[in-house]
Design an enzyme around this catalytic site. Sequence first.
Site, short mmCIF file in Angstrom:
data_model
loop_
_atom_site.label_atom_id
_atom_site.label_comp_id
_atom_site.label_asym_id
_atom_site.label_seq_id
_atom_site.Cartn_x
_atom_site.Cartn_y
_atom_site.Cartn_z
N LYS A 116 9.10 20.19 -1.42
CA LYS A 116 10.09 20.11 -0.33
C LYS A 116 11.30 21.00 -0.64
O LYS A 116 11.88 21.61 0.26
CB LYS A 116 10.54 18.66 -0.12
CG LYS A 116 9.47 17.73 0.44
CD LYS A 116 9.10 18.01 1.88
CE LYS A 116 10.19 17.69 2.85
NZ LYS A 116 9.75 17.91 4.28
N TYR A 166 6.04 16.38 -4.92
CA TYR A 166 6.51 16.25 -3.53
C TYR A 166 7.93 16.83 -3.41
O TYR A 166 8.18 17.69 -2.56
CB TYR A 166 6.49 14.77 -3.11
CG TYR A 166 7.23 14.49 -1.81
CD1 TYR A 166 6.72 14.91 -0.59
CD2 TYR A 166 8.45 13.81 -1.81
CE1 TYR A 166 7.41 14.66 0.60
CE2 TYR A 166 9.14 13.55 -0.64
CZ TYR A 166 8.62 13.98 0.57
OH TYR A 166 9.31 13.74 1.72
N ALA A 180 4.81 17.21 7.30
CA ALA A 180 4.98 17.29 5.85
C ALA A 180 3.86 16.54 5.15
O ALA A 180 3.27 15.62 5.71
CB ALA A 180 6.33 16.69 5.44
N TYR A 181 3.61 16.95 3.94
CA TYR A 181 2.74 16.18 3.04
C TYR A 181 3.66 15.15 2.39
O TYR A 181 4.48 15.50 1.55
CB TYR A 181 2.13 17.12 1.99
CG TYR A 181 1.12 16.46 1.08
CD1 TYR A 181 -0.22 16.80 1.14
CD2 TYR A 181 1.50 15.48 0.16
CE1 TYR A 181 -1.16 16.19 0.31
CE2 TYR A 181 0.57 14.86 -0.66
CZ TYR A 181 -0.75 15.23 -0.59
OH TYR A 181 -1.68 14.62 -1.42
N GLY A 236 3.81 11.79 13.23
CA GLY A 236 4.41 11.04 12.12
C GLY A 236 5.47 10.06 12.60
O GLY A 236 5.70 9.91 13.81
N GLN A 237 6.11 9.39 11.66
CA GLN A 237 7.13 8.39 12.01
C GLN A 237 8.26 9.01 12.83
O GLN A 237 8.64 8.51 13.88
CB GLN A 237 7.76 7.80 10.74
CG GLN A 237 6.85 6.99 9.88
CD GLN A 237 7.68 6.25 8.84
OE1 GLN A 237 8.28 5.22 9.12
NE2 GLN A 237 7.73 6.77 7.62
N ASP A 261 15.65 13.29 0.20
CA ASP A 261 16.51 12.95 -0.95
C ASP A 261 15.79 13.21 -2.27
O ASP A 261 16.43 13.32 -3.31
CB ASP A 261 16.92 11.47 -0.86
CG ASP A 261 15.75 10.51 -0.70
OD1 ASP A 261 14.68 10.93 -0.22
OD2 ASP A 261 15.89 9.33 -1.08
#
Length: 294
Positions: free
Chosen positions: A132, A128, A63-64, A13-14, A105
């Site tokens: 989380k 989402y 993560a999704y 991922g990023q 956030d």
Amino acid sequence: MTTRRILVTGGTGQVGTELLRSRWPSDVELVAPKRGELDLSDADAVAQYADSGGFSIIVNLGAYTGVDSAENDVLQAWKVNALAPAALAAISHKQSVPIIHVSTDYVFDGSKSEIYVEDDCLSPQGVYGASKAGGEQAIRTGNAKHIILRTAWVFSAHGSNFVKTMLNLATQRPTIKVVSDQRGCPTCAADLAEGLSRVINKVLEEDFEAFGTYNFVNSGEATWFTFAEEIFRQAPTHGHASALVEPIPTTDYPTAARRPANSRLSNEKFSNTFGTVPRHWQEALRDVLVALSK
Ligand SMILES: NC(=O)c1ccc[n+]([C@@H]2O[C@H](COP(=O)([O-])OP(=O)(O)OC[C@H]3O[C@@H](n4cnc5c(N)ncnc54)[C@H](OP(=O)(O)O)[C@@H]3O)[C@@H](O)[C@H]2O)c1
């Protein structure tokens, strides 16, 4: 010298890509299984993998992250964002090793007018954010030796993110309408990875005790509109197409998931504990625009 093995999920991922690029002491080995080697929606497989690796610390970046698609993919979002963290928390607790988990956030509803601090009430608006928040709770209750690092509005030169979307749209149209009534803190994945490295190195010290929840975002704040304006202010300098940005209210840009109107996060606790103040997002944006021009 004994090698310290660190399990990193979400390494493609990023944030994961940047963390794997970071410099590490020679006795540290990062183990980052790809989706084909470890499916995070399979909690049993996650537990088995974590249990058998002899890890000194677990870093959960997987993560999704499809905020809108999660609305119709509830079970998958909860499996990846809550059950996998629960499995990782249980195994790390069993092995008496710390766990570091990245959150969002979007666990907040945005109704607070001031900046959010770590112990504000969780009140997610969509699947989402809810999944989380479930993941956070699983980590918090599963292993006292945890760091939950909440971040926001992540951008980088790879993966999907707002900066790349804006640059791409600018090659197709002269004017782009962007929402101007959601405020947050744009965060560069490389800067977050640097923050995570700092946390990992501290947590690996035997006398580390400052476990808990922290925010980590770049300094400064923006609306999606002012973020886009800054992207296009800097874009031409780095050889990218520019566009005019027109502000619109959220009501003119309907999405499957509702987003918080205010999700600015305070870095104060992180800075006080880990001794660093993240740079301004506009400065980090320049680095990403440079990387994207190569
Ligand atoms: N992006 C944001 O704006 C943002 C904002 C706030 C918080 N965060 C949080 O920051 C963390 C890192 O985000 P990011 O931007 O780096 O996310 P990302 O670029 O979307 O990467 C997600 C990672 O999770 C992996 N993954 C997803 N489902 C999986 C599955 N079933 N099995 C195995 N791997 C799976 C992906 O693997 P593949 O490459 O195979 O898909 C990828 O490595 C996440 O916890 C996210 O919730 C992100």
